[in-house]
Design an enzyme around this catalytic site. Sequence first.
Site, mmCIF file in Angstrom:
data_model
loop_
_atom_site.group_PDB
_atom_site.id
_atom_site.type_symbol
_atom_site.label_atom_id
_atom_site.label_comp_id
_atom_site.label_asym_id
_atom_site.label_seq_id
_atom_site.Cartn_x
_atom_site.Cartn_y
_atom_site.Cartn_z
ATOM 1 C CG HIS A 86 4.437 7.212 5.324
ATOM 2 N ND1 HIS A 86 5.657 7.661 5.777
ATOM 3 C CD2 HIS A 86 4.088 8.052 4.322
ATOM 4 C CE1 HIS A 86 6.027 8.719 5.088
ATOM 5 N NE2 HIS A 86 5.099 8.984 4.186
ATOM 6 C CB CYS A 144 6.822 7.430 1.964
ATOM 7 S SG CYS A 144 7.704 8.927 1.513
ATOM 8 C CD GLN A 169 -2.578 10.753 4.308
ATOM 9 O OE1 GLN A 169 -3.567 11.366 3.920
ATOM 10 N NE2 GLN A 169 -1.354 11.089 3.939
ATOM 11 C CG ASP A 189 0.867 7.368 10.387
ATOM 12 O OD1 ASP A 189 0.423 8.533 10.434
ATOM 13 O OD2 ASP A 189 1.524 6.931 9.424
#
Length: 408
Positions: A121, A362, A201, A198
């Site tokens: 992303h 993104c 999700q 990250d």
Amino acid sequence: MNIHAIREQFPILHQEINGHPLVYLDSAASSQKPRSVIDAVRNYYELDHANVHRGVHSLGSRATDAYEGAREKVARFIHAPSAEQIVFTRGTTTALNLVASSYARAVCQEGDEIVITPMEHHSNLIPWQQVAKATGATLKFIPLQPDGTITLEDAEATITDRTKIVSVTYVSNVLGCVNPIKQLAELAHRKGAVIVVDGAQSTPHMKVDVQDLDVDFYAFSGHKMCGPTGIGALYGRRSLLENMEPIEYGGEMIDFVELYESTWKDIPYRFEGGTPIIAGAVGLGAAIDFLEQIGMDAIDQHEKHLTKYAYDVLSNIDGLTIYGPEQNRVGLVTFNIDDVHPHDVATVLDTKGIAIRAGHHCCQPLMRWLNVSATARASFYIYNTTDEIDRLADALIQTKEFFGYGIE
């Protein structure tokens, strides 16, 4: 897992859009909120609102207890060693920028390497681009396999003794693939690098144990896991956080202030300058309570069932291409219909009450790797059903007919 009972707890789902019952398939962008989260935020504002860490009056004490109680819940939810290692942020983007600006710019120099993947992303790409420009470090990418996944062999070939940082998404917001974070952490540490994850999700959909994964930093957002918008968290290894400088200055984050010099509070407060997102933290704590009541294993199992069902059903539609691996994917199916722009697909579906996402998500470099300008994405959560996926499939077939697909 009683899906009907769960759906009853989401007020927004009980409405019609354009004359059709709402089918919400955009939870990867932002999940809907159960009544318990809405009530928690409302009750805070109605009964307990005051600034935290300051007042000695009852409201201030209650607000502080609620705010710090939410921090404790976050630490427990991701199995952090202590609540002091949880920094509240506005979300994953802010958390990753904090690591890039405070940690990475201090440790990277010319000749060092920062390793990421082409599936990231923009929130986990652009901060590292800026660090590389500012420090002279080199940005490197673990190559993707034809199905969009990465291999440990390629990761080992990309991560070298010059690598200072490895930053990878746990779950791709486009491909749905689950990256081997624990093994990547071992590779990074073997080369003397730190690993940043990250978790935007992954955290809503599966059990997360930052100690078992052995990650150095882990970032996620509340709004994707039934919590409010504008709140998220960063977990950091204590030894790293304690040596990082704040990047925002002002009230709340200081220890002692002179006219020309100041000192900072201990972690995590040095990174939480100004009045914090109190109501958001309260709502995030309530969202964690809600998810834990259902059980993350049950959520994981339900979503895997939905994802496989959607993959199988959509794969049978002529002219529809699904991106990402068939196996080991989480909660979403990204696709295109031949000769129909994904924005047109999403627009037609909306007329039938079905909400999906269309665009580059993104992830513009990943779109170019896929050789497309944009894709459509249907993403699932605890309140979705196979009947809704059937409605999606029927609507996609009607969309093809609407645009004359296959007509000579």
